[in-house]
Design a protein around this motif. Structure first.
Motif, PDB file in Angstrom:
ATOM      1  N   ILE A  32      -6.881  -2.008   5.762  1.00 31.73           N
ATOM      2  CA  ILE A  32      -5.470  -2.525   5.084  1.00 31.73           C
ATOM      3  C   ILE A  32      -4.582  -2.841   5.913  1.00 31.73           C
ATOM      4  O   ILE A  32      -4.275  -2.125   7.025  1.00 31.73           O
ATOM      5  CB  ILE A  32      -5.468  -1.364   4.073  1.00 31.73           C
ATOM      6  CG1 ILE A  32      -6.394  -0.786   3.301  1.00 31.73           C
ATOM      7  CG2 ILE A  32      -4.119  -1.785   3.538  1.00 31.73           C
ATOM      8  CD1 ILE A  32      -7.023   0.482   3.666  1.00 31.73           C
ATOM      9  N   PRO A  42      -0.163  -0.935   9.616  1.00 30.71           N
ATOM     10  CA  PRO A  42       0.970  -1.332   9.115  1.00 30.71           C
ATOM     11  C   PRO A  42       1.837  -2.459   9.974  1.00 30.71           C
ATOM     12  O   PRO A  42       2.598  -2.232  10.727  1.00 30.71           O
ATOM     13  CB  PRO A  42       1.963   0.005   9.190  1.00 30.71           C
ATOM     14  CG  PRO A  42       1.497   0.732  10.276  1.00 30.71           C
ATOM     15  CD  PRO A  42      -0.037   0.370  10.327  1.00 30.71           C
ATOM     16  N   VAL A  48      -5.259   2.040   7.408  1.00 27.80           N
ATOM     17  CA  VAL A  48      -4.286   1.139   7.392  1.00 27.80           C
ATOM     18  C   VAL A  48      -3.562   0.877   8.448  1.00 27.80           C
ATOM     19  O   VAL A  48      -3.321   1.880   9.603  1.00 27.80           O
ATOM     20  CB  VAL A  48      -3.194   2.112   6.500  1.00 27.80           C
ATOM     21  CG1 VAL A  48      -1.815   1.203   6.683  1.00 27.80           C
ATOM     22  CG2 VAL A  48      -3.545   2.392   5.204  1.00 27.80           C
ATOM     23  N   ALA A 104       3.458   1.949   5.349  1.00 25.46           N
ATOM     24  CA  ALA A 104       2.159   2.148   4.688  1.00 25.46           C
ATOM     25  C   ALA A 104       1.303   3.222   5.521  1.00 25.46           C
ATOM     26  O   ALA A 104       1.464   3.289   6.820  1.00 25.46           O
ATOM     27  CB  ALA A 104       1.323   0.856   4.465  1.00 25.46           C
ATOM     28  N   LYS A 105       0.638   4.185   4.813  1.00 26.26           N
ATOM     29  CA  LYS A 105      -0.176   5.151   5.720  1.00 26.26           C
ATOM     30  C   LYS A 105      -1.529   5.335   4.866  1.00 26.26           C
ATOM     31  O   LYS A 105      -1.614   4.961   3.648  1.00 26.26           O
ATOM     32  CB  LYS A 105       0.516   6.430   5.284  1.00 26.26           C
ATOM     33  CG  LYS A 105       2.022   6.525   6.431  1.00 26.26           C
ATOM     34  CD  LYS A 105       2.518   7.888   6.010  1.00 26.26           C
ATOM     35  CE  LYS A 105       3.853   7.987   6.766  1.00 26.26           C
ATOM     36  NZ  LYS A 105       4.572   6.859   7.128  1.00 26.26           N
ATOM     37  N   GLY A 106      -2.513   5.884   5.698  1.00 26.47           N
ATOM     38  CA  GLY A 106      -3.686   6.232   4.927  1.00 26.47           C
ATOM     39  C   GLY A 106      -4.952   5.676   5.922  1.00 26.47           C
ATOM     40  O   GLY A 106      -4.547   5.248   7.008  1.00 26.47           O
ATOM     41  N   VAL A 126      -9.510   0.085  -2.875  1.00 24.40           N
ATOM     42  CA  VAL A 126     -10.023   0.360  -1.564  1.00 24.40           C
ATOM     43  C   VAL A 126     -11.197   1.178  -1.752  1.00 24.40           C
ATOM     44  O   VAL A 126     -12.142   1.587  -1.245  1.00 24.40           O
ATOM     45  CB  VAL A 126      -9.062   0.821  -0.521  1.00 24.40           C
ATOM     46  CG1 VAL A 126      -9.564   1.539   0.506  1.00 24.40           C
ATOM     47  CG2 VAL A 126      -8.322  -0.536  -0.148  1.00 24.40           C
ATOM     48  N   MET A 130      -5.069   0.731  -3.641  1.00 22.15           N
ATOM     49  CA  MET A 130      -5.284   2.109  -3.254  1.00 22.15           C
ATOM     50  C   MET A 130      -6.622   2.140  -3.938  1.00 22.15           C
ATOM     51  O   MET A 130      -7.642   2.564  -3.404  1.00 22.15           O
ATOM     52  CB  MET A 130      -4.582   3.081  -3.398  1.00 22.15           C
ATOM     53  CG  MET A 130      -5.202   4.482  -3.129  1.00 22.15           C
ATOM     54  SD  MET A 130      -3.727   5.700  -2.994  1.00 22.15           S
ATOM     55  CE  MET A 130      -3.647   5.709  -4.828  1.00 22.15           C
ATOM     56  N   TYR A 190       0.789  -1.168   0.045  1.00 22.81           N
ATOM     57  CA  TYR A 190       0.040  -0.078   0.044  1.00 22.81           C
ATOM     58  C   TYR A 190       0.924   1.092  -0.099  1.00 22.81           C
ATOM     59  O   TYR A 190       1.928   1.150   0.788  1.00 22.81           O
ATOM     60  CB  TYR A 190      -0.874  -0.052   1.090  1.00 22.81           C
ATOM     61  CG  TYR A 190      -2.259   0.780   1.003  1.00 22.81           C
ATOM     62  CD1 TYR A 190      -3.223   0.319   0.133  1.00 22.81           C
ATOM     63  CD2 TYR A 190      -2.400   2.034   1.413  1.00 22.81           C
ATOM     64  CE1 TYR A 190      -4.453   0.943   0.074  1.00 22.81           C
ATOM     65  CE2 TYR A 190      -3.653   2.856   1.376  1.00 22.81           C
ATOM     66  CZ  TYR A 190      -4.578   2.328   0.554  1.00 22.81           C
ATOM     67  OH  TYR A 190      -5.912   2.847   0.454  1.00 22.81           O
ATOM     68  N   GLY A 210       0.607  -1.738  -4.824  1.00 26.18           N
ATOM     69  CA  GLY A 210       0.014  -0.927  -4.027  1.00 26.18           C
ATOM     70  C   GLY A 210      -0.937   0.079  -4.534  1.00 26.18           C
ATOM     71  O   GLY A 210      -1.993   0.409  -3.694  1.00 26.18           O
ATOM     72  N   SER A 257      -0.792  -3.643   6.049  1.00 24.68           N
ATOM     73  CA  SER A 257       0.467  -3.461   4.926  1.00 24.68           C
ATOM     74  C   SER A 257       1.925  -3.318   5.640  1.00 24.68           C
ATOM     75  O   SER A 257       1.925  -3.751   6.764  1.00 24.68           O
ATOM     76  CB  SER A 257       0.154  -2.232   4.227  1.00 24.68           C
ATOM     77  OG  SER A 257       1.083  -2.352   3.096  1.00 24.68           O
TER      78      SER A 257
END
Length: 122
Positions: free
Chosen positions: A36, A49, A47, A42-44, A24, A21, A9, A17, A38
């Motif tokens: 998510i 990680p 998410v 990974a960020k968002g 998603v 996105m 991601y 990745g 990941s």
């Protein structure tokens, strides 16, 4: 529907990745809740990680996390080398088996560009 995506991601540079996105965004547009899992950087939104490449011990933590979230579907975007390449995905396979014991649907999209593919790589 609650969906957990196990995938590369962003901001990691990866076509998979970017695909994740977009997937998603499409799932969310349809009204699904998406989480998510990941890699560590990974960020968002949504998410977590948790993935560490080639660390088979992380899969118990990930399976506990998944079971705690109670998803309807786990969608794995499998990029060769993302999971535990040294053990031919033994950690990922044990995670899938544990999830299936709870009758959670698992689907896998397998990506590869390997020229010398063999069945031990799955």
């Amino acid at each position: 529907m609650k969906i957990i995506l196990l995938s590369p991601y962003p901001p990691n540079p990866s076509g998979i990745g970017d695909y994740a996105m977009n997937l998603v965004n499409a799932y969310r547009k349809l009204g699904h809740e998406v989480i998510i899992i990941s890699h560590k950087n990974a960020k968002g939104e949504g998410v977590f990680p948790l993935l560490v490449e080639n660390d088979i011990s992380i899969y118990d933590e990930i399976s506990d996390f998944i079971l705690e979230k109670k998803p309807n579907l786990i969608h794995i975007l499998h990029e060769w080398g993302m999971f535990d390449i040294d053990t031919y995905n033994a950690g990922l396979l044990s995670l899938i088996a544990k999830i299936r014991e709870e009758r959670i649907l698992v689907t896998i999209t397998f990506f590869t560009s390997l020229k010398n593919f063999n069945e031990n790589m799955i």
